[in-house]
Scaffold this active site. Structure first.
Site, PDB file in Angstrom:
ATOM      1  CG  ASP A 199       3.995  25.093   7.271  1.00 49.20           C
ATOM      2  OD1 ASP A 199       2.763  25.051   7.120  1.00 49.20           O
ATOM      3  OD2 ASP A 199       4.764  24.330   6.669  1.00 49.20           O
ATOM      4  CE  LYS A 239       2.619  23.560   4.380  1.00 49.70           C
ATOM      5  NZ  LYS A 239       3.902  22.862   4.424  1.00 49.70           N
ATOM      6  CB  ALA A 280       9.006  28.977   8.725  1.00 47.86           C
ATOM      7  CB  THR A 281      12.217  26.655   6.852  1.00 50.53           C
ATOM      8  OG1 THR A 281      12.266  25.487   6.037  1.00 50.53           O
ATOM      9  CG2 THR A 281      11.949  26.294   8.303  1.00 50.53           C
ATOM     10  CB  CYS A 289       7.131  24.678   3.906  1.00 52.21           C
ATOM     11  SG  CYS A 289       7.200  23.083   4.757  1.00 52.21           S
TER      12      CYS A 289
END
Length: 221
Positions: free
Chosen positions: A35, A125, A153-154, A158
């Site tokens: 992410d 996701k 992150a974070t 995640c």
């Protein structure tokens, strides 16, 4: 350092309980970048923070990985309009700031500073873990991966969720400290402590690159 933050005896308590041993470092790692999208690396978004240093460190790690032919997997969270505007995704009730992460918008695009390559993989996701409800497990198995170098992150969300599911899926987990980030230092440090104690090895970037460089020598042979 740990005792100073969490109270005296913390390290000894965890060691006595049998936590914190080193994981196996396999010969077929993958770099999983969780992410690092605009919605998380740009503080202009409700879900974002300034993760410039994390992006830079992750970029350096990936460049070393390329030399060893290590696969790279990026993840993004992206919701349809129906998911973002409705109540179907329970997590968005708890974290409504993430409703901006809509399919097709700049928020869900990978940070343009990352060295994305056509050979890389992208997993979309809906939840915290990059494994839950996605094809990541089968992808890593298809690539014969045994170790995951986890970035992104974070740290408290995640990244931690992905670390837990990675080790539960049979992969060794290595987390280069410089390659993960959060919105605040407290949750960041607390979750790095838990990952180190229970789920993987929290290492520095130099250690991670040395690991990849050793693999590079094997590739050269």
């Amino acid at each position: 350092m740990t005792d100073a933050v969490y109270g005296p005896g913390t390290d000894q308590t965890y060691a006595a309980a049998g936590f914190g041993e080193a994981v196996r470092r396999g010969s077929r790692p993958a770099i999983v970048v969780v992410d690092l999208t605009n919605g998380f690396t740009d503080p202009g978004y409700p879900s974002g923070a300034d993760l410039t240093d994390v992006v830079a460190a992750t970029t350096a790690l990936i460049r070393h990985g390329r030399c060893a032919q290590v696969p790279v997997v990026y993840t993004t969270i992206a919701y349809t309009a129906a998911e973002a505007d409705g109540d179907a995704v329970t997590w968005l009730t708890k974290a409504p700031g993430m409703r901006v992460l809509r399919e097709g918008t700049p928020a869900v695009a990978l940070d343009p500073r990352l060295p994305v390559d056509p050979r890389d993989h992208l997993v979309t996701k809906k939840g915290a873990s990059a494994f839950f409800g996605t094809t990541l497990t089968s992808l890593l198995c298809g690539l014969h991966v045994d170790t995951v170098l986890l970035c992104g992150a974070t740290t408290s969300g995640c990244v931690r969720a992905t670390a837990v599911d990675a080790v539960q899926s049979g992969f060794s987990v290595l987390v280069p400290r410089e390659c993960v980030g959060d919105r605040a230092p407290g949750p960041h440090e607390a979750n790095l402590f838990d990952i180190q104690a229970k789920y993987g090895d929290v290492i520095d970037l130099d250690t991670a690159t040395s690991y990849l460089q050793a693999l590079t020598k094997g590739v050269a042979r």
